[in-house]
Design an enzyme around this catalytic site. Structure first.
Site, short mmCIF file in Angstrom:
data_model
loop_
_atom_site.label_atom_id
_atom_site.label_comp_id
_atom_site.label_asym_id
_atom_site.label_seq_id
_atom_site.Cartn_x
_atom_site.Cartn_y
_atom_site.Cartn_z
N PHE A 61 -13.91 3.43 4.08
CA PHE A 61 -12.94 2.55 3.42
C PHE A 61 -12.49 3.20 2.12
O PHE A 61 -13.30 3.50 1.25
CB PHE A 61 -13.54 1.17 3.15
CG PHE A 61 -12.49 0.20 2.71
CD1 PHE A 61 -11.67 -0.42 3.65
CD2 PHE A 61 -12.29 -0.07 1.37
CE1 PHE A 61 -10.67 -1.30 3.24
CE2 PHE A 61 -11.29 -0.95 0.96
CZ PHE A 61 -10.48 -1.56 1.90
N ASP A 65 -5.08 2.64 10.95
CA ASP A 65 -6.51 2.46 11.23
C ASP A 65 -6.64 2.05 12.70
O ASP A 65 -6.66 2.89 13.59
CB ASP A 65 -7.01 1.39 10.26
CG ASP A 65 -8.51 1.20 10.28
OD1 ASP A 65 -9.22 2.09 10.75
OD2 ASP A 65 -8.97 0.13 9.82
N GLY A 109 0.78 -1.24 0.00
CA GLY A 109 0.00 0.00 0.00
C GLY A 109 0.81 1.29 0.00
O GLY A 109 0.36 2.29 -0.55
N GLU A 163 3.98 4.25 6.06
CA GLU A 163 2.72 3.49 5.99
C GLU A 163 1.72 4.21 5.09
O GLU A 163 1.76 5.43 4.95
CB GLU A 163 2.11 3.39 7.40
CG GLU A 163 2.23 2.02 8.05
CD GLU A 163 1.31 0.96 7.43
OE1 GLU A 163 0.96 1.04 6.24
OE2 GLU A 163 0.96 0.02 8.17
N ASP A 164 0.81 3.43 4.53
CA ASP A 164 -0.26 4.06 3.75
C ASP A 164 -1.34 4.65 4.65
O ASP A 164 -1.74 5.79 4.51
CB ASP A 164 -0.87 3.05 2.75
CG ASP A 164 -1.26 1.71 3.40
OD1 ASP A 164 -1.09 1.55 4.64
OD2 ASP A 164 -1.73 0.82 2.67
N ARG A 208 -5.40 -0.16 -6.83
CA ARG A 208 -4.16 0.44 -6.31
C ARG A 208 -3.63 1.55 -7.22
O ARG A 208 -3.00 2.49 -6.75
CB ARG A 208 -3.06 -0.62 -6.16
CG ARG A 208 -3.29 -1.60 -5.03
CD ARG A 208 -1.98 -2.35 -4.77
NE ARG A 208 -2.19 -3.56 -3.99
CZ ARG A 208 -2.23 -3.63 -2.66
NH1 ARG A 208 -2.09 -2.54 -1.95
NH2 ARG A 208 -2.39 -4.77 -2.05
P1 5GP Z 1 -4.51 -1.24 11.15
O1 5GP Z 1 -3.61 -2.37 11.58
O2 5GP Z 1 -4.03 0.11 11.63
O3 5GP Z 1 -5.94 -1.51 11.52
O4 5GP Z 1 -4.58 -1.27 9.60
C1 5GP Z 1 -3.55 -0.84 8.79
C2 5GP Z 1 -3.67 -1.48 7.44
O5 5GP Z 1 -5.02 -1.82 7.13
C3 5GP Z 1 -3.22 -0.54 6.35
O6 5GP Z 1 -1.84 -0.64 6.11
C4 5GP Z 1 -4.07 -0.99 5.18
O7 5GP Z 1 -3.43 -2.05 4.51
C5 5GP Z 1 -5.34 -1.51 5.81
N1 5GP Z 1 -6.43 -0.49 5.80
C6 5GP Z 1 -6.94 0.19 6.84
N2 5GP Z 1 -7.90 1.04 6.45
C7 5GP Z 1 -8.00 0.90 5.12
C8 5GP Z 1 -8.82 1.53 4.11
O8 5GP Z 1 -9.66 2.40 4.34
N3 5GP Z 1 -8.61 1.11 2.84
C9 5GP Z 1 -7.70 0.16 2.51
N4 5GP Z 1 -7.60 -0.16 1.23
N5 5GP Z 1 -6.92 -0.45 3.42
C10 5GP Z 1 -7.06 -0.08 4.71
#
Ligand code: 5GP
Length: 172
Positions: A149, A100, A41, A96-97, A162
């Site tokens: 999302f 969340d 990402g 990081e992208d 992507r």
């Molecule tokens: P976390 O571990 O903080 O919950 O999630 C981080 C990862 O979840 C990100 O690196 C990404 O891959 C995915 N992610 C979280 N929110 C989104 C979103 O709104 N869209 C997409 N495509 N991926 C997300």
């Protein structure tokens, strides 16, 4: 049919990345800084950030297993590709992208701390603070976004979208 609505157009993303790069240049005037991108990402964010920076950067990538095909976190994180180089004694910025729940990042911070960098910071293009389950300190944030999302600019849904230049909200 899923529908896409632009949340952050490409020009806004690029303008903000240049601001972040200027901040990083101020914070690390010497370099080299290891930028560690989280595949897949963060690939475009890392590429654009690195080129907007003046401070010399070295590029590394790690792979992790994340959401799979769904849109919610499994709560499990696994390293699927490790660093190629040792970052011991170097300044490291994890790129990081999106942050969340914070589960992925808190795991990665733990992993990278064990590699004994001189310093460790985090840059994320997007931050969804409403959904945080683990407290994580993010040093450089592109945009705080609401709990939607999103896809595009590296972010996928089941590996699609992507390569969209904009960040878009995906709704079913
Ligand atoms: P976390 O571990 O903080 O919950 O999630 C981080 C990862 O979840 C990100 O690196 C990404 O891959 C995915 N992610 C979280 N929110 C989104 C979103 O709104 N869209 C997409 N495509 N991926 C997300």
């Amino acid at each position: 049919m899923p529908s896409l609505t632009v949340m952050l157009p490409a020009e806004r993303i690029q303008a903000r990345i240049h601001e972040l790069a200027a901040e990083i240049d101020r914070d690390y005037p010497e370099g080299p800084v290891y930028l560690v991108g989280i595949l897949k990402g963060a690939c475009f964010f890392l590429a654009d950030l690195a080129r907007a920076m003046k401070t010399p950067a070295r590029l590394e990538f790690v792979g992790i297993s994340s959401y799979g095909r769904g849109t919610t976190s499994s709560g499990e994180v696994r390293l699927t590709k490790d660093l190629d180089a040792s970052v011991e004694g170097y300044d490291v910025i994890v790129v990081e992208d999106i942050v969340d729940s914070g589960i992925t990042l808190s795991y990665l911070i733990q992993v990278f701390q064990q590699r004994r960098p001189r310093s460790l910071r985090v840059a994320t293009l997007l931050d969804k603070p409403d959904r945080r389950q683990r407290p994580v300190k993010v040093d450089y944030v592109g945009f705080q976004i609401p709990d939607k999302f999103v896809v595009g600019y590296g972010l996928d849904y089941a590996e699609n979208y992507r390569n969209l230049p904009d960040i878009c909200v995906l709704s079913e």
